[in-house]
Design a protein around this motif. Sequence first.
Motif, PDB file in Angstrom:
ATOM      1  N   ILE A   9       1.135  -0.963  -0.423  1.00  0.00           N
ATOM      2  CA  ILE A   9      -0.524  -0.036  -0.311  1.00  0.00           C
ATOM      3  C   ILE A   9       0.572   1.114  -0.270  1.00  0.00           C
ATOM      4  O   ILE A   9       0.343   2.080  -0.673  1.00  0.00           O
ATOM      5  CB  ILE A   9      -1.140  -0.280   1.091  1.00  0.00           C
ATOM      6  CG1 ILE A   9      -1.816  -1.364   1.139  1.00  0.00           C
ATOM      7  CG2 ILE A   9      -1.202   1.502   1.360  1.00  0.00           C
ATOM      8  CD1 ILE A   9      -3.045  -1.216   2.165  1.00  0.00           C
ATOM      9  N   VAL A  10       1.460   1.184   0.494  1.00  0.00           N
ATOM     10  CA  VAL A  10       2.889   2.591   0.834  1.00  0.00           C
ATOM     11  C   VAL A  10       3.187   2.682   0.074  1.00  0.00           C
ATOM     12  O   VAL A  10       3.677   3.824  -0.728  1.00  0.00           O
ATOM     13  CB  VAL A  10       3.905   2.199   2.388  1.00  0.00           C
ATOM     14  CG1 VAL A  10       4.439   3.651   1.943  1.00  0.00           C
ATOM     15  CG2 VAL A  10       3.175   2.869   3.099  1.00  0.00           C
ATOM     16  N   PHE A  11       4.075   1.876  -1.315  1.00  0.00           N
ATOM     17  CA  PHE A  11       4.383   2.009  -2.243  1.00  0.00           C
ATOM     18  C   PHE A  11       3.091   2.651  -3.482  1.00  0.00           C
ATOM     19  O   PHE A  11       3.568   3.237  -4.557  1.00  0.00           O
ATOM     20  CB  PHE A  11       4.723  -0.232  -3.047  1.00  0.00           C
ATOM     21  CG  PHE A  11       6.042   0.392  -2.593  1.00  0.00           C
ATOM     22  CD1 PHE A  11       7.348   0.649  -2.668  1.00  0.00           C
ATOM     23  CD2 PHE A  11       6.799  -1.442  -2.199  1.00  0.00           C
ATOM     24  CE1 PHE A  11       8.530   0.886  -3.016  1.00  0.00           C
ATOM     25  CE2 PHE A  11       8.070  -1.431  -1.715  1.00  0.00           C
ATOM     26  CZ  PHE A  11       8.846  -0.457  -1.834  1.00  0.00           C
ATOM     27  N   LEU A  12       2.412   1.514  -3.672  1.00  0.00           N
ATOM     28  CA  LEU A  12       1.255   1.916  -4.626  1.00  0.00           C
ATOM     29  C   LEU A  12       1.060   3.917  -4.491  1.00  0.00           C
ATOM     30  O   LEU A  12       0.520   4.699  -4.884  1.00  0.00           O
ATOM     31  CB  LEU A  12       0.152   1.172  -4.298  1.00  0.00           C
ATOM     32  CG  LEU A  12       0.237   0.248  -4.611  1.00  0.00           C
ATOM     33  CD1 LEU A  12      -0.896  -1.093  -4.829  1.00  0.00           C
ATOM     34  CD2 LEU A  12       0.683  -0.381  -6.240  1.00  0.00           C
ATOM     35  N   ASN A  13       0.943   3.896  -2.723  1.00  0.00           N
ATOM     36  CA  ASN A  13       0.818   5.670  -2.363  1.00  0.00           C
ATOM     37  C   ASN A  13       1.159   6.221  -2.764  1.00  0.00           C
ATOM     38  O   ASN A  13       1.139   7.129  -3.731  1.00  0.00           O
ATOM     39  CB  ASN A  13       0.509   5.158  -0.896  1.00  0.00           C
ATOM     40  CG  ASN A  13      -0.020   6.439  -0.312  1.00  0.00           C
ATOM     41  OD1 ASN A  13      -0.375   7.098  -1.007  1.00  0.00           O
ATOM     42  ND2 ASN A  13      -0.275   6.276   1.253  1.00  0.00           N
ATOM     43  N   ALA A  14       2.661   5.979  -2.992  1.00  0.00           N
ATOM     44  CA  ALA A  14       3.264   6.799  -3.455  1.00  0.00           C
ATOM     45  C   ALA A  14       3.581   7.150  -4.885  1.00  0.00           C
ATOM     46  O   ALA A  14       4.021   8.155  -4.933  1.00  0.00           O
ATOM     47  CB  ALA A  14       5.170   6.644  -2.681  1.00  0.00           C
ATOM     48  N   ILE A  15       2.938   6.214  -5.369  1.00  0.00           N
ATOM     49  CA  ILE A  15       3.638   6.918  -7.196  1.00  0.00           C
ATOM     50  C   ILE A  15       2.117   6.863  -7.156  1.00  0.00           C
ATOM     51  O   ILE A  15       1.476   7.031  -8.290  1.00  0.00           O
ATOM     52  CB  ILE A  15       3.831   5.155  -7.531  1.00  0.00           C
ATOM     53  CG1 ILE A  15       2.778   4.097  -7.317  1.00  0.00           C
ATOM     54  CG2 ILE A  15       5.811   4.786  -7.384  1.00  0.00           C
ATOM     55  CD1 ILE A  15       3.039   2.784  -8.449  1.00  0.00           C
ATOM     56  N   GLY A  16       1.236   6.732  -6.708  1.00  0.00           N
ATOM     57  CA  GLY A  16      -0.153   7.830  -6.935  1.00  0.00           C
ATOM     58  C   GLY A  16      -1.233   7.194  -7.276  1.00  0.00           C
ATOM     59  O   GLY A  16      -1.947   7.309  -7.680  1.00  0.00           O
ATOM     60  N   VAL A  17      -1.593   5.268  -6.894  1.00  0.00           N
ATOM     61  CA  VAL A  17      -2.189   4.713  -7.732  1.00  0.00           C
ATOM     62  C   VAL A  17      -2.990   4.884  -6.627  1.00  0.00           C
ATOM     63  O   VAL A  17      -4.277   4.531  -7.049  1.00  0.00           O
ATOM     64  CB  VAL A  17      -2.001   3.987  -7.686  1.00  0.00           C
ATOM     65  CG1 VAL A  17      -2.884   2.531  -7.976  1.00  0.00           C
ATOM     66  CG2 VAL A  17      -0.616   3.449  -8.773  1.00  0.00           C
ATOM     67  N   ILE A  18      -2.977   4.697  -5.220  1.00  0.00           N
ATOM     68  CA  ILE A  18      -4.375   4.542  -4.577  1.00  0.00           C
ATOM     69  C   ILE A  18      -4.936   6.494  -4.766  1.00  0.00           C
ATOM     70  O   ILE A  18      -6.460   6.548  -4.816  1.00  0.00           O
ATOM     71  CB  ILE A  18      -3.851   4.598  -2.849  1.00  0.00           C
ATOM     72  CG1 ILE A  18      -2.981   3.511  -3.108  1.00  0.00           C
ATOM     73  CG2 ILE A  18      -4.713   4.472  -1.745  1.00  0.00           C
ATOM     74  CD1 ILE A  18      -3.500   2.350  -1.808  1.00  0.00           C
ATOM     75  N   ASP A  19      -4.088   7.583  -4.536  1.00  0.00           N
ATOM     76  CA  ASP A  19      -4.780   8.793  -5.192  1.00  0.00           C
ATOM     77  C   ASP A  19      -6.033   8.656  -5.937  1.00  0.00           C
ATOM     78  O   ASP A  19      -7.508   9.376  -6.158  1.00  0.00           O
ATOM     79  CB  ASP A  19      -4.056   9.165  -4.858  1.00  0.00           C
ATOM     80  CG  ASP A  19      -4.761  11.028  -4.309  1.00  0.00           C
ATOM     81  OD1 ASP A  19      -6.073  10.966  -4.278  1.00  0.00           O
ATOM     82  OD2 ASP A  19      -4.389  11.969  -5.589  1.00  0.00           O
ATOM     83  N   TRP A  20      -5.123   7.551  -7.065  1.00  0.00           N
ATOM     84  CA  TRP A  20      -5.830   8.029  -8.341  1.00  0.00           C
ATOM     85  C   TRP A  20      -7.413   6.446  -8.651  1.00  0.00           C
ATOM     86  O   TRP A  20      -8.063   7.431  -9.145  1.00  0.00           O
ATOM     87  CB  TRP A  20      -5.439   7.246  -9.461  1.00  0.00           C
ATOM     88  CG  TRP A  20      -5.707   7.438 -10.825  1.00  0.00           C
ATOM     89  CD1 TRP A  20      -5.711   7.856 -11.919  1.00  0.00           C
ATOM     90  CD2 TRP A  20      -6.225   6.070 -11.494  1.00  0.00           C
ATOM     91  NE1 TRP A  20      -6.355   7.199 -12.936  1.00  0.00           N
ATOM     92  CE2 TRP A  20      -6.253   6.425 -12.794  1.00  0.00           C
ATOM     93  CE3 TRP A  20      -6.088   4.624 -10.685  1.00  0.00           C
ATOM     94  CZ2 TRP A  20      -7.203   5.331 -13.898  1.00  0.00           C
ATOM     95  CZ3 TRP A  20      -7.073   3.732 -12.004  1.00  0.00           C
ATOM     96  CH2 TRP A  20      -7.285   3.719 -13.044  1.00  0.00           C
ATOM     97  N   LEU A  21      -7.110   6.149  -7.506  1.00  0.00           N
ATOM     98  CA  LEU A  21      -8.094   5.174  -7.470  1.00  0.00           C
ATOM     99  C   LEU A  21      -9.415   5.364  -6.818  1.00  0.00           C
ATOM    100  O   LEU A  21     -10.231   5.501  -6.870  1.00  0.00           O
ATOM    101  CB  LEU A  21      -7.671   3.768  -7.134  1.00  0.00           C
ATOM    102  CG  LEU A  21      -7.088   2.747  -7.340  1.00  0.00           C
ATOM    103  CD1 LEU A  21      -6.768   1.793  -6.757  1.00  0.00           C
ATOM    104  CD2 LEU A  21      -7.619   2.399  -8.646  1.00  0.00           C
ATOM    105  N   LEU A  22      -8.977   6.242  -5.540  1.00  0.00           N
ATOM    106  CA  LEU A  22      -9.856   7.506  -5.035  1.00  0.00           C
ATOM    107  C   LEU A  22     -10.579   8.823  -5.588  1.00  0.00           C
ATOM    108  O   LEU A  22     -12.253   8.626  -5.656  1.00  0.00           O
ATOM    109  CB  LEU A  22      -9.205   7.861  -4.165  1.00  0.00           C
ATOM    110  CG  LEU A  22      -8.819   7.147  -2.712  1.00  0.00           C
ATOM    111  CD1 LEU A  22      -8.207   8.062  -1.603  1.00  0.00           C
ATOM    112  CD2 LEU A  22     -10.336   6.363  -1.855  1.00  0.00           C
ATOM    113  N   SER A  23     -10.238   8.963  -6.908  1.00  0.00           N
ATOM    114  CA  SER A  23     -10.587   9.815  -7.216  1.00  0.00           C
ATOM    115  C   SER A  23     -11.035   9.194  -8.408  1.00  0.00           C
ATOM    116  O   SER A  23     -12.560  10.357  -9.069  1.00  0.00           O
ATOM    117  CB  SER A  23      -9.082  10.468  -7.787  1.00  0.00           C
ATOM    118  OG  SER A  23      -8.983  10.105  -9.138  1.00  0.00           O
TER     119      SER A  23
END
Length: 479
Positions: free
Chosen positions: A460-474
């Motif tokens: 999760i921290v990795f995905l978060n850092a490359i912006g994946v989580i933020d993108w999924l949320l948006s």
Amino acid sequence: MTERTSIHGQWSNRIMFILAATGSAVGLGNIWKFPYITGENGGGAFVMVYLGCIAIVGVPIMMAEIMIGRRGRQSPINTMRSLARDEKTGSAWVLLGWGGVLAGFFILSYYSVIAGWALSYVFRSAVGVFNGVTADGAHSIFSGLVSDPERLLAWHTLFMVMCMVVVARGVRHGLEKAVRILMPALFVLLLVLLGYAYNTGAFQQGLDFLFTPDYTKVFYNCDFLNGVENCTFDGGPMLIAMGHAFFTLSLGMGAIMVYGSYMPKHNSITGAAMMIALLDTAVALIAGMAIFPVVFANGLEPGSGPGLIFQTLPIAFGAMQGGQIFGTIFFVLLVFAAWTSGISLIEPAVAWLVENKSMTRVRAAIWVGMSVWLLGLGSVFSFNVWSGEEFQLFGNTFFDLLDYLTANIMLPLGGLLIAVFAGWYVSRNSSVDEFNMGDGFIYKIWRLVIRYITPVAVVIVFLNAIGVIDWLLSKNLLW
Ligand code: PHE
């Protein structure tokens, strides 16, 4: 399975393993790196993520590394090969050992340059250069040092020779003696510094900076566009905090694994891992509490980068009673802390050369040391002749890139794979047997955490850092 023994010898006793592993963990990471990255990443919120990572990622992975090391009883490369064979799984796991050796080379190459700064400060402090020094004065002493490639090269060379000598002598001699006295002494001197910081008048401000989390400030980048505040999420600091948890505990590259391979059979792995993590965290937090009050009392910038402690501590020593002596002892101890970490960074490679190329420890230490020294030139020049933009990649010097690549990518990735191997590929029987604490409550918790929680947290921290989580949320894809 018949029990393996290590051809490199064993620690004399349980305490020696804890001391040696603590020697590896406590180093520049605690006293130099922790304060400066905390300063760059806004303080409290960053510290909270770091502490969370120590607890749910660091401690379980440390237990896994010690367990794997002690079961394999060889260099991480051969240990991974043997255990993969024992557990009848793919031989590709050996790559984990190789990745660790590479990470160790990369880290020590720049670590040695910074340890060189500490070495040079021993002499400056001893001759009284810091007496009564101002913030500007401390700044120019530091800039004078790093802008001179010849001086940096000389100190880097000296530090590498020091590491080669101890590694050549082997686990028992030298190393064991050094850590027994020096680690406690470092702790005492940090308390002296803390005492000084307490009286600077900015102690509270320092504590607030370290321990009052403001998540919005650290994890969001905000701009004002036409008077409207526009914030975007930034997972970068979170990755840096997690990367530092690996770095400071020496995890993810085989250093703790190789030390574990010298651990006597019946010692408690859980107890040792907790103790090491606790001591390491205490040293980092005390260093932070000693440094930030000095930063604020002197109107310095917390985010001023790798030079932070080298520009703040001289002010503290320069102003305190007996500072010339305390300062000198402090930098000597800092060098020792770096030394006991430096040797653990090349021990995996040296052990492998001894096992597979039938080299003597002396020859192996020389070969490894020379290669690391050569690579270190890149970091020596990063602060002077290669500091210009034409030598940078995305605004980063060679030193910055190595540091980022190792601490934030290689170590967490190595740690993730160690967790997966220990939790999913090492059989329950094998790990119960090696931990030697039965299949009880603590074991069950460890197994649950290492199989599910730790790997998921790292991913999760990795995905978060490359912006994946933020993108999924948006895109509303997550819930
Ligand atoms: N833990 C050491 C420090 O904090 C650095 C280190 C990293 C040592 C990885 C060994 C392996 O300074």
